[in-house]
Design an enzyme around this catalytic site. Structure first.
Site, PDB file in Angstrom:
ATOM      1  N   HIS A  17     -23.883 -93.603 -74.857  1.00  0.00           N
ATOM      2  CA  HIS A  17     -23.872 -92.285 -75.508  1.00  0.00           C
ATOM      3  C   HIS A  17     -22.904 -92.285 -76.685  1.00  0.00           C
ATOM      4  O   HIS A  17     -23.216 -91.767 -77.765  1.00  0.00           O
ATOM      5  CB  HIS A  17     -23.398 -91.202 -74.527  1.00  0.00           C
ATOM      6  CG  HIS A  17     -24.331 -90.878 -73.414  1.00  0.00           C
ATOM      7  ND1 HIS A  17     -23.928 -90.853 -72.103  1.00  0.00           N
ATOM      8  CD2 HIS A  17     -25.639 -90.552 -73.404  1.00  0.00           C
ATOM      9  CE1 HIS A  17     -24.951 -90.494 -71.329  1.00  0.00           C
ATOM     10  NE2 HIS A  17     -26.000 -90.323 -72.098  1.00  0.00           N
ATOM     11  N   LYS A  41     -30.748 -81.081 -62.285  1.00  0.00           N
ATOM     12  CA  LYS A  41     -30.306 -82.455 -62.024  1.00  0.00           C
ATOM     13  C   LYS A  41     -29.135 -82.509 -61.041  1.00  0.00           C
ATOM     14  O   LYS A  41     -28.680 -83.591 -60.693  1.00  0.00           O
ATOM     15  CB  LYS A  41     -29.917 -83.131 -63.349  1.00  0.00           C
ATOM     16  CG  LYS A  41     -31.102 -83.336 -64.273  1.00  0.00           C
ATOM     17  CD  LYS A  41     -30.807 -84.299 -65.393  1.00  0.00           C
ATOM     18  CE  LYS A  41     -32.088 -84.614 -66.155  1.00  0.00           C
ATOM     19  NZ  LYS A  41     -31.893 -85.551 -67.248  1.00  0.00           N
ATOM     20  N   ARG A  90     -33.444 -96.288 -75.476  1.00  0.00           N
ATOM     21  CA  ARG A  90     -33.105 -97.558 -74.824  1.00  0.00           C
ATOM     22  C   ARG A  90     -34.379 -98.362 -74.588  1.00  0.00           C
ATOM     23  O   ARG A  90     -35.218 -98.462 -75.456  1.00  0.00           O
ATOM     24  CB  ARG A  90     -32.359 -97.281 -73.514  1.00  0.00           C
ATOM     25  CG  ARG A  90     -31.005 -96.615 -73.716  1.00  0.00           C
ATOM     26  CD  ARG A  90     -30.449 -96.118 -72.428  1.00  0.00           C
ATOM     27  NE  ARG A  90     -31.379 -95.142 -71.833  1.00  0.00           N
ATOM     28  CZ  ARG A  90     -31.192 -94.499 -70.696  1.00  0.00           C
ATOM     29  NH1 ARG A  90     -30.119 -94.729 -69.996  1.00  0.00           N
ATOM     30  NH2 ARG A  90     -32.060 -93.631 -70.256  1.00  0.00           N
ATOM     31  N   SER A 128     -26.259 -93.061 -67.179  1.00  0.00           N
ATOM     32  CA  SER A 128     -25.272 -92.325 -66.377  1.00  0.00           C
ATOM     33  C   SER A 128     -25.558 -92.474 -64.895  1.00  0.00           C
ATOM     34  O   SER A 128     -24.633 -92.591 -64.082  1.00  0.00           O
ATOM     35  CB  SER A 128     -25.301 -90.836 -66.746  1.00  0.00           C
ATOM     36  OG  SER A 128     -24.922 -90.647 -68.074  1.00  0.00           O
TER      37      SER A 128
HETATM   38  O1  PNS Z   1     -29.323 -86.679 -70.873  1.00  0.00           O
HETATM   39  P1  PNS Z   1     -30.642 -86.042 -70.495  1.00  0.00           P
HETATM   40  O2  PNS Z   1     -30.525 -85.323 -69.173  1.00  0.00           O
HETATM   41  O3  PNS Z   1     -31.793 -87.013 -70.517  1.00  0.00           O
HETATM   42  O4  PNS Z   1     -30.933 -84.951 -71.632  1.00  0.00           O
HETATM   43  C1  PNS Z   1     -32.049 -84.117 -71.523  1.00  0.00           C
HETATM   44  C2  PNS Z   1     -31.854 -82.858 -72.384  1.00  0.00           C
HETATM   45  C3  PNS Z   1     -30.604 -82.123 -71.971  1.00  0.00           C
HETATM   46  C4  PNS Z   1     -31.755 -83.259 -73.843  1.00  0.00           C
HETATM   47  C5  PNS Z   1     -33.110 -81.962 -72.163  1.00  0.00           C
HETATM   48  O5  PNS Z   1     -33.291 -81.746 -70.798  1.00  0.00           O
HETATM   49  C6  PNS Z   1     -32.996 -80.636 -72.887  1.00  0.00           C
HETATM   50  O6  PNS Z   1     -33.224 -80.561 -74.074  1.00  0.00           O
HETATM   51  N1  PNS Z   1     -32.629 -79.555 -72.129  1.00  0.00           N
HETATM   52  C7  PNS Z   1     -32.478 -78.234 -72.660  1.00  0.00           C
HETATM   53  C8  PNS Z   1     -33.588 -77.309 -72.162  1.00  0.00           C
HETATM   54  C9  PNS Z   1     -34.855 -77.531 -72.971  1.00  0.00           C
HETATM   55  O7  PNS Z   1     -34.892 -77.273 -74.158  1.00  0.00           O
HETATM   56  N2  PNS Z   1     -35.917 -77.993 -72.291  1.00  0.00           N
HETATM   57  C10 PNS Z   1     -37.203 -78.244 -72.912  1.00  0.00           C
HETATM   58  C11 PNS Z   1     -37.261 -79.626 -73.554  1.00  0.00           C
HETATM   59  S1  PNS Z   1     -38.849 -79.900 -74.273  1.00  0.00           S
END
Ligand code: PNS
Length: 159
Positions: A17, A41, A90, A128
């Site tokens: 990250h 999560k 990745r 993570s």
């Molecule tokens: O590190 P992660 O958990 O893979 O990140 C995922 C994240 C936080 C970027 C994604 O879940 C997100 O954008 N969440 C905010 C809510 C949202 O907008 N959801 C719709 C995505 S299309």
């Protein structure tokens, strides 16, 4: 002023990250690290703890700030005045999930671009969740995470 969001759950922030955030900070005027609540999560670290660890890990980067959020990414981007989302990519297994989120975010707001930075080989398989698993089983994760995160994990799993 070009402002980018680097969103994630960061449970916890890894060296992978940090590599993406550092490289993003070289491309735009300001990076907002958007730390998602991601309640589904069931994160190991609280939102406050995760944001604090990201703050500590990025304190040497003058054009980076850290903001927790619990709304839609496209809405949060608008609120922050960000016009681009920068994410790390990745191994090929990431692609499907990232492709879906990028496509839907684009449908929700065409003014918000998503750009990807390829992980360097040493971080290609780092996540993570793997870090949490290794640490929870007493393994040494110092080479995979910033020092503050290593300390936080040692504390978390010594309890
Ligand atoms: O590190 P992660 O958990 O893979 O990140 C995922 C994240 C936080 C970027 C994604 O879940 C997100 O954008 N969440 C905010 C809510 C949202 O907008 N959801 C719709 C995505 S299309």
């Amino acid at each position: 002023m070009k402002r980018a969001l680097t969103p994630g759950t960061f449970d916890p922030i890894t060296s992978g990250h940090l590599d993406v955030i550092t490289r993003a900070a070289q491309l735009v005027d300001e990076v907002v690290v958007a730390v998602a609540a991601s309640p589904k999560k069931q994160p190991l670290f609280s939102l406050e703890e995760r944001a604090d660890l990201v703050c500590q890990a990025t304190k040497h980067l003058s054009n980076v700030r850290v903001v927790p959020f619990d709304d839609l990414l496209v809405d949060f981007a608008e609120k922050m005045g960000a016009t681009v989302v920068i994410k790390g990519l990745r191994a090929i297994t990431d692609f499907e999930y990232e492709f879906q989120m990028t496509a839907l975010n684009y449908q929700l707001n065409q003014a918000l671009e998503t750009l990807f930075i390829m992980s360097p080989p040493q971080y290609m398989y780092l996540s993570s969740s793997i870090v949490r698993e290794i640490a929870s089983l007493g393994g040494d994760v110092a080479q995979f995470v910033p020092e503050c995160v290593n300390e936080a994990l040692l504390k978390k799993f010594s309890a």
